[in-house]
Design a protein around this motif. Structure first.
Motif, PDB file in Angstrom:
ATOM      1  N   ALA A  63      -0.915 -11.898 -16.641  1.00  0.00           N
ATOM      2  CA  ALA A  63      -1.243 -10.810 -17.563  1.00  0.00           C
ATOM      3  C   ALA A  63       0.065 -10.200 -18.050  1.00  0.00           C
ATOM      4  O   ALA A  63       1.129 -10.379 -17.435  1.00  0.00           O
ATOM      5  CB  ALA A  63      -2.113  -9.755 -16.895  1.00  0.00           C
ATOM      6  N   TYR A  66       1.072  -5.836 -24.383  1.00  0.00           N
ATOM      7  CA  TYR A  66       1.269  -6.418 -25.717  1.00  0.00           C
ATOM      8  C   TYR A  66       2.757  -6.615 -26.004  1.00  0.00           C
ATOM      9  O   TYR A  66       3.170  -7.685 -26.473  1.00  0.00           O
ATOM     10  CB  TYR A  66       0.617  -5.544 -26.784  1.00  0.00           C
ATOM     11  CG  TYR A  66       0.638  -6.151 -28.172  1.00  0.00           C
ATOM     12  CD1 TYR A  66      -0.354  -7.042 -28.554  1.00  0.00           C
ATOM     13  CD2 TYR A  66       1.648  -5.846 -29.076  1.00  0.00           C
ATOM     14  CE1 TYR A  66      -0.339  -7.622 -29.817  1.00  0.00           C
ATOM     15  CE2 TYR A  66       1.673  -6.414 -30.339  1.00  0.00           C
ATOM     16  CZ  TYR A  66       0.678  -7.298 -30.709  1.00  0.00           C
ATOM     17  OH  TYR A  66       0.707  -7.874 -31.951  1.00  0.00           O
ATOM     18  N   PHE A  69       3.943  -9.788 -24.370  1.00  0.00           N
ATOM     19  CA  PHE A  69       3.666 -11.022 -25.103  1.00  0.00           C
ATOM     20  C   PHE A  69       4.610 -11.171 -26.301  1.00  0.00           C
ATOM     21  O   PHE A  69       5.008 -12.283 -26.658  1.00  0.00           O
ATOM     22  CB  PHE A  69       2.204 -11.049 -25.551  1.00  0.00           C
ATOM     23  CG  PHE A  69       1.238 -11.263 -24.421  1.00  0.00           C
ATOM     24  CD1 PHE A  69       1.256 -12.437 -23.680  1.00  0.00           C
ATOM     25  CD2 PHE A  69       0.313 -10.289 -24.075  1.00  0.00           C
ATOM     26  CE1 PHE A  69       0.373 -12.643 -22.626  1.00  0.00           C
ATOM     27  CE2 PHE A  69      -0.571 -10.476 -23.028  1.00  0.00           C
ATOM     28  CZ  PHE A  69      -0.540 -11.658 -22.301  1.00  0.00           C
ATOM     29  N   VAL A  87      -0.669 -18.900 -20.239  1.00  0.00           N
ATOM     30  CA  VAL A  87      -1.332 -17.666 -19.821  1.00  0.00           C
ATOM     31  C   VAL A  87      -2.530 -18.036 -18.959  1.00  0.00           C
ATOM     32  O   VAL A  87      -3.431 -18.770 -19.397  1.00  0.00           O
ATOM     33  CB  VAL A  87      -1.789 -16.830 -21.032  1.00  0.00           C
ATOM     34  CG1 VAL A  87      -2.463 -15.537 -20.555  1.00  0.00           C
ATOM     35  CG2 VAL A  87      -0.610 -16.505 -21.936  1.00  0.00           C
ATOM     36  N   LEU A  89      -5.827 -16.865 -17.410  1.00  0.00           N
ATOM     37  CA  LEU A  89      -6.788 -15.802 -17.702  1.00  0.00           C
ATOM     38  C   LEU A  89      -7.692 -15.482 -16.516  1.00  0.00           C
ATOM     39  O   LEU A  89      -8.622 -14.678 -16.643  1.00  0.00           O
ATOM     40  CB  LEU A  89      -7.630 -16.192 -18.917  1.00  0.00           C
ATOM     41  CG  LEU A  89      -6.815 -16.405 -20.207  1.00  0.00           C
ATOM     42  CD1 LEU A  89      -7.704 -16.954 -21.313  1.00  0.00           C
ATOM     43  CD2 LEU A  89      -6.150 -15.108 -20.650  1.00  0.00           C
ATOM     44  N   TYR A 174       0.199 -20.755 -24.310  1.00  0.00           N
ATOM     45  CA  TYR A 174       0.386 -19.501 -25.039  1.00  0.00           C
ATOM     46  C   TYR A 174       0.334 -19.735 -26.542  1.00  0.00           C
ATOM     47  O   TYR A 174       0.923 -20.682 -27.071  1.00  0.00           O
ATOM     48  CB  TYR A 174       1.732 -18.870 -24.657  1.00  0.00           C
ATOM     49  CG  TYR A 174       2.070 -17.654 -25.492  1.00  0.00           C
ATOM     50  CD1 TYR A 174       1.342 -16.485 -25.361  1.00  0.00           C
ATOM     51  CD2 TYR A 174       3.109 -17.693 -26.428  1.00  0.00           C
ATOM     52  CE1 TYR A 174       1.638 -15.369 -26.134  1.00  0.00           C
ATOM     53  CE2 TYR A 174       3.421 -16.591 -27.198  1.00  0.00           C
ATOM     54  CZ  TYR A 174       2.677 -15.424 -27.049  1.00  0.00           C
ATOM     55  OH  TYR A 174       2.964 -14.329 -27.825  1.00  0.00           O
ATOM     56  N   MET A 178      -2.556 -15.098 -30.494  1.00  0.00           N
ATOM     57  CA  MET A 178      -3.554 -14.561 -29.560  1.00  0.00           C
ATOM     58  C   MET A 178      -3.022 -13.388 -28.740  1.00  0.00           C
ATOM     59  O   MET A 178      -3.654 -12.972 -27.768  1.00  0.00           O
ATOM     60  CB  MET A 178      -4.030 -15.669 -28.619  1.00  0.00           C
ATOM     61  CG  MET A 178      -4.861 -16.747 -29.298  1.00  0.00           C
ATOM     62  SD  MET A 178      -6.496 -16.137 -29.787  1.00  0.00           S
ATOM     63  CE  MET A 178      -7.296 -16.010 -28.171  1.00  0.00           C
ATOM     64  N   LYS A 179      -1.877 -12.848 -29.126  1.00  0.00           N
ATOM     65  CA  LYS A 179      -1.287 -11.748 -28.342  1.00  0.00           C
ATOM     66  C   LYS A 179      -2.277 -10.611 -28.132  1.00  0.00           C
ATOM     67  O   LYS A 179      -2.431 -10.078 -27.039  1.00  0.00           O
ATOM     68  CB  LYS A 179      -0.029 -11.203 -29.037  1.00  0.00           C
ATOM     69  CG  LYS A 179       1.195 -12.060 -28.929  1.00  0.00           C
ATOM     70  CD  LYS A 179       2.442 -11.317 -29.379  1.00  0.00           C
ATOM     71  CE  LYS A 179       2.387 -10.954 -30.854  1.00  0.00           C
ATOM     72  NZ  LYS A 179       2.455 -12.153 -31.721  1.00  0.00           N
ATOM     73  N   TYR A 182      -4.971 -11.590 -25.628  1.00  0.00           N
ATOM     74  CA  TYR A 182      -4.480 -11.617 -24.247  1.00  0.00           C
ATOM     75  C   TYR A 182      -4.297 -10.192 -23.702  1.00  0.00           C
ATOM     76  O   TYR A 182      -4.652  -9.901 -22.553  1.00  0.00           O
ATOM     77  CB  TYR A 182      -3.149 -12.350 -24.163  1.00  0.00           C
ATOM     78  CG  TYR A 182      -3.166 -13.787 -24.607  1.00  0.00           C
ATOM     79  CD1 TYR A 182      -4.258 -14.615 -24.357  1.00  0.00           C
ATOM     80  CD2 TYR A 182      -2.072 -14.335 -25.273  1.00  0.00           C
ATOM     81  CE1 TYR A 182      -4.265 -15.944 -24.761  1.00  0.00           C
ATOM     82  CE2 TYR A 182      -2.058 -15.666 -25.683  1.00  0.00           C
ATOM     83  CZ  TYR A 182      -3.158 -16.467 -25.427  1.00  0.00           C
ATOM     84  OH  TYR A 182      -3.157 -17.767 -25.826  1.00  0.00           O
ATOM     85  N   TRP A 185      -7.620  -8.618 -22.974  1.00  0.00           N
ATOM     86  CA  TRP A 185      -8.181  -9.152 -21.728  1.00  0.00           C
ATOM     87  C   TRP A 185      -7.552  -8.454 -20.517  1.00  0.00           C
ATOM     88  O   TRP A 185      -8.238  -8.119 -19.553  1.00  0.00           O
ATOM     89  CB  TRP A 185      -7.962 -10.654 -21.688  1.00  0.00           C
ATOM     90  CG  TRP A 185      -8.562 -11.356 -20.510  1.00  0.00           C
ATOM     91  CD1 TRP A 185      -7.901 -11.990 -19.511  1.00  0.00           C
ATOM     92  CD2 TRP A 185      -9.959 -11.523 -20.219  1.00  0.00           C
ATOM     93  NE1 TRP A 185      -8.782 -12.545 -18.612  1.00  0.00           N
ATOM     94  CE2 TRP A 185     -10.057 -12.268 -19.016  1.00  0.00           C
ATOM     95  CE3 TRP A 185     -11.123 -11.111 -20.845  1.00  0.00           C
ATOM     96  CZ2 TRP A 185     -11.272 -12.610 -18.440  1.00  0.00           C
ATOM     97  CZ3 TRP A 185     -12.347 -11.449 -20.260  1.00  0.00           C
ATOM     98  CH2 TRP A 185     -12.402 -12.192 -19.082  1.00  0.00           C
TER      99      TRP A 185
END
Length: 428
Positions: A63, A66, A69, A87, A89, A174, A178-179, A182, A185
């Protein structure tokens, strides 16, 4: 050459970023698995990676924030192949709920491995608790790790590589696009964890007298009996019919009041009583009571054969008389302080931590010079105290004498909540 291990370190707060960078600089390949990543943590060790971007063979993270990432995007811009970044999840499960259709608080990747291989056939691995965060790597968190060094073909290093490969196989590659997903999430996990904290909101603000008393097996009150005892003078709001008294009888009292509270359900007898009266001026010279509680050194229940008792109330104590209403007590959790709106840290003045020795020296110099702009030191928190401004009880000093920390087994709680209202604990 045998495999060697070094425990890092003798104290919890110790930076390892310099050790890591030294090995990364000299490595042919570096692989990292970290449960959590922040920009500061990546910056602490990414210098040699950005200089030789293809030395980073694998990075698997569980994890990140933001901005964390976005820091991965900087590695890609420096030349790290995007398919070297992954990454994990974690795992989740369908809940069937509308608001939260999946389990937000879920099993996650928590490994922390920094593994480097060198051209001379040797390898080095840091295995422990250090996430890739600035607090962890620069010596602010309390952390622990073991450093392994030796031949690359060592069986233990094969296990380390297997773990890294397994973590990578469970992760997704990665994607810079999708930053936001992620980070969302990760926030869902944190929000789910916040829900798991279950900070109680259902306290009832009501005073309850608690009596933890030893008694002979033959001494058992019955509904309608009156019991006499004493509590510290000055305690207010002990009102007839409104203040309950919970009496717990033991063959032998537990060692201290907190243990007695914990063991209340194992008492050999329990009684709910209603208050008949409290006399703060020690005025009753003769009263009706079938039982009395002798308070020192430890409370003991004793019968009053004639049902007429003439108390000799010590200075600083007040008289209380209650009537047994039931031979059982609901299961409660008790609190002995007024509800606080928050707590503030109580700092130790003897223990501070800094990101590095250089900064500690700089702080010492600037503080000696009286410079108000010296870098911030992190102080050890030795306790939590109710936030200043929180309301206090007018009879706070007297209540302290009837709290578990005083050592007394005759207590007055300010709040309580039924234990059968407790949410089911999640042991994950």
């Amino acid at each position: 050459m045998p495999l060697t291990s070094t425990v890092l370190f003798g104290v919890p707060q110790q930076e390892i970023s310099n050790l890591l960078m030294d090995r990364i600089i000299n490595s042919s390949t570096t692989s990292i698995v970290s449960g959590f990543v922040t920009p500061g943590g990546l910056a602490a060790i990414s210098g040699p990676i950005k200089t030789r971007p293809r030395c980073l063979k694998t990075l698997v993270i569980g994890a990140a924030t933001y901005p964390g990432f976005r820091a991965l995007d900087e590695l890609i811009a420096a030349g790290v192949p995007v398919n070297h970044l992954h990454v994990h999840l974690g795992h989740s499960a369908e809940t069937g709920g509308r608001k939260n259709p999946f389990a937000r608080y879920h099993p996650m990747l928590h490994s922390k491995i920094y593994y480097m291989e060198f051209r001379d056939g040797k390898a080095s691995a840091f295995i422990g608790s250090h996430n890739m965060t600035s607090f962890a790597l620069t010596g602010l968190n309390g952390e622990a790790a073991v450093m392994l060094e030796g031949p690359t073909n060592s069986p233990e290093f094969r296990k380390v590589r297997d773990h890294i490969d397994a973590a990578r196989s469970q992760a997704v590659t990665y994607s810079p696009g999708m930053k936001e997903a992620y980070a969302w999430w990760a926030r869902e996990f944190i929000d789910g964890l916040r829900a798991e904290i279950h900070l109680p909101q259902d306290w009832t603000v009501i005073r309850t007298i608690l009596l933890f008393v030893s008694a002979a097996r033959s001494n058992r009150p019955k509904p309608g009996d009156h019991i006499y005892f004493e509590i510290p003078a000055g305690i207010e709001q002990i009102e007839s019919l409104k203040t309950e008294t919970h009496l717990f009888l033991f063959d032998n009292l537990p060692s201290d009041p907190w243990e007695a509270i914990h063991d209340a359900r194992s008492a050999v007898a329990q009684y709910n009583c209603k208050t008949l009266g409290a006399e703060n001026r020690q005025g009753n010279r003769e009263l009706t009571a079938h039982w009395r509680i002798e308070a020192t050194p430890n409370p003991v229940l004793k019968s009053v054969p004639s049902a007429i008792y003439r108390p000799r109330t010590p200075n600083g104590m007040q008289q209380v008389r209650v009537e047994v209403s039931a031979a059982n007590v609901e299961v409660f959790e008790y609190q002995f302080e007024r509800e606080a709106k928050g707590w503030d840290p109580d700092y130790s003045h003897d223990h501070k931590v800094f990101p590095s020795q250089e900064i500690e020296n700089e702080v010492a110099l600037l503080e000696a010079q009286g410079d108000p702009k010296s870098p911030r030191a992190w102080k050890l928190v030795k306790g939590l105290i109710p936030r200043q401004g929180s309301a206090k009880e007018k009879d706070e000093a007297a209540l302290m004498l009837a709290s578990p920390d005083s050592g007394s087994f005759i207590l007055v709680s300010l709040r309580r909540r039924r234990k059968d209202l407790f949410p089911q604990e999640n042991d994950s």
